[in-house]
Design a protein around this motif. Structure first.
Motif, short mmCIF file in Angstrom:
data_model
loop_
_atom_site.label_atom_id
_atom_site.label_comp_id
_atom_site.label_asym_id
_atom_site.label_seq_id
_atom_site.Cartn_x
_atom_site.Cartn_y
_atom_site.Cartn_z
N GLU A 61 37.16 32.86 61.26
CA GLU A 61 35.77 32.53 61.57
C GLU A 61 34.82 32.81 60.41
O GLU A 61 33.82 32.11 60.25
CB GLU A 61 35.34 33.32 62.81
CG GLU A 61 36.04 32.82 64.07
CD GLU A 61 35.94 33.76 65.25
OE1 GLU A 61 35.26 34.82 65.15
OE2 GLU A 61 36.57 33.45 66.28
N GLN A 67 35.66 26.56 62.50
CA GLN A 67 34.77 26.12 63.57
C GLN A 67 34.38 24.66 63.41
O GLN A 67 34.30 23.92 64.39
CB GLN A 67 33.53 27.00 63.69
CG GLN A 67 32.78 26.80 64.99
CD GLN A 67 33.66 27.05 66.22
OE1 GLN A 67 34.24 28.12 66.36
NE2 GLN A 67 33.76 26.06 67.10
N ASP A 68 34.14 24.21 62.18
CA ASP A 68 33.85 22.79 61.95
C ASP A 68 35.04 21.93 62.38
O ASP A 68 34.87 20.87 63.00
CB ASP A 68 33.55 22.53 60.47
CG ASP A 68 32.25 23.17 60.02
OD1 ASP A 68 31.40 23.51 60.87
OD2 ASP A 68 32.09 23.35 58.79
N ASP A 71 35.13 21.97 66.22
CA ASP A 71 34.03 21.20 66.80
C ASP A 71 34.33 19.71 66.78
O ASP A 71 34.05 18.99 67.74
CB ASP A 71 32.72 21.49 66.07
CG ASP A 71 32.16 22.87 66.38
OD1 ASP A 71 32.58 23.50 67.38
OD2 ASP A 71 31.29 23.33 65.60
N TYR A 74 36.90 19.05 69.48
CA TYR A 74 36.31 19.09 70.82
C TYR A 74 35.65 17.76 71.18
O TYR A 74 35.76 17.29 72.31
CB TYR A 74 35.29 20.21 70.94
CG TYR A 74 35.82 21.61 70.76
CD1 TYR A 74 37.18 21.92 70.87
CD2 TYR A 74 34.96 22.65 70.46
CE1 TYR A 74 37.66 23.20 70.69
CE2 TYR A 74 35.42 23.95 70.28
CZ TYR A 74 36.77 24.21 70.40
OH TYR A 74 37.23 25.49 70.23
N ILE A 75 34.97 17.15 70.22
CA ILE A 75 34.34 15.84 70.47
C ILE A 75 35.40 14.80 70.80
O ILE A 75 35.30 14.08 71.80
CB ILE A 75 33.49 15.40 69.26
CG1 ILE A 75 32.28 16.31 69.11
CG2 ILE A 75 33.07 13.93 69.39
CD1 ILE A 75 31.52 16.15 67.79
N SER A 108 43.73 27.95 67.01
CA SER A 108 43.17 26.65 67.43
C SER A 108 43.56 26.30 68.85
O SER A 108 42.74 25.80 69.63
CB SER A 108 43.62 25.56 66.47
OG SER A 108 43.12 25.80 65.18
N LYS A 111 41.57 28.62 71.32
CA LYS A 111 40.16 28.24 71.40
C LYS A 111 39.98 26.90 72.11
O LYS A 111 39.04 26.72 72.90
CB LYS A 111 39.53 28.19 70.01
CG LYS A 111 39.43 29.54 69.34
CD LYS A 111 38.55 30.50 70.13
CE LYS A 111 38.38 31.80 69.39
NZ LYS A 111 37.50 32.74 70.11
N THR A 112 40.87 25.96 71.86
CA THR A 112 40.77 24.65 72.52
C THR A 112 41.06 24.75 74.00
O THR A 112 40.37 24.14 74.83
CB THR A 112 41.68 23.63 71.82
OG1 THR A 112 41.28 23.53 70.44
CG2 THR A 112 41.61 22.26 72.48
N TYR A 115 38.00 26.17 75.60
CA TYR A 115 36.95 25.16 75.64
C TYR A 115 37.19 24.20 76.81
O TYR A 115 36.27 23.92 77.59
CB TYR A 115 36.91 24.38 74.32
CG TYR A 115 36.05 23.15 74.38
CD1 TYR A 115 34.67 23.24 74.19
CD2 TYR A 115 36.59 21.90 74.65
CE1 TYR A 115 33.87 22.12 74.26
CE2 TYR A 115 35.80 20.77 74.72
CZ TYR A 115 34.43 20.88 74.54
OH TYR A 115 33.64 19.76 74.62
#
Length: 136
Positions: A61, A67-68, A71, A74-75, A108, A111-112, A115
């Protein structure tokens, strides 16, 4: 439609086991390559740890663009999940690979999965670490 979308999120090693097979036999899903993110496994103090350990998470982090990377994922993943839910699909597989399947891909995948569980509580999320079985 009354189908439940089951989403499998895997971490894996390109070097050891390769891309996980899709047990649903649909043959679809995502494969994301985490090797573009700096590898904490090359630093002595992190070698025995995984992406589930706080020091590795802090490194990723604070010292990388993780994080980029996430992100953007996630989109993309959200577009597909929305579509699959609307169409009544039952399975989706999301795979994260890195060299050893220990640091970046584990982080990853964790975190995914978190999310997706937060954004889509109506789905079933199964998290599986192919190389780090002690985390399963």
């Amino acid at each position: 439609m009354d189908n439940t979308l089951v989403i499998e999120v895997h971490s894996f090693s390109y070097k050891k086991g390769g891309i996980p097979k899709d047990a649903s036999e649909n043959g679809g899903g995502f494969v994301f390559d985490c090797r573009g993110i700096l590898n904490p496994g090359r630093i002595e103090e992190y070698k025995a740890l995984t992406g589930n350990d706080l020091p590795v998470q802090e490194y990723l982090e604070e010292k990388t663009k993780i994080q980029d990377f996430l992100d953007a994922i996630y989109i993309l993943v959200s577009l597909t999940i929305d579509n699959y839910l609307a169409r009544g699909f039952e399975n989706l597989q999301i795979n994260f690979g890195c060299t050893g399947g220990q640091h970046r891909s584990v982080y990853s995948a964790i975190k995914t999965a978190a999310y997706i569980r937060h954004q889509y509580p109506q789905t079933i999320v199964i998290l599986h670490h192919d190389e780090q079985t002690q985390l399963n």
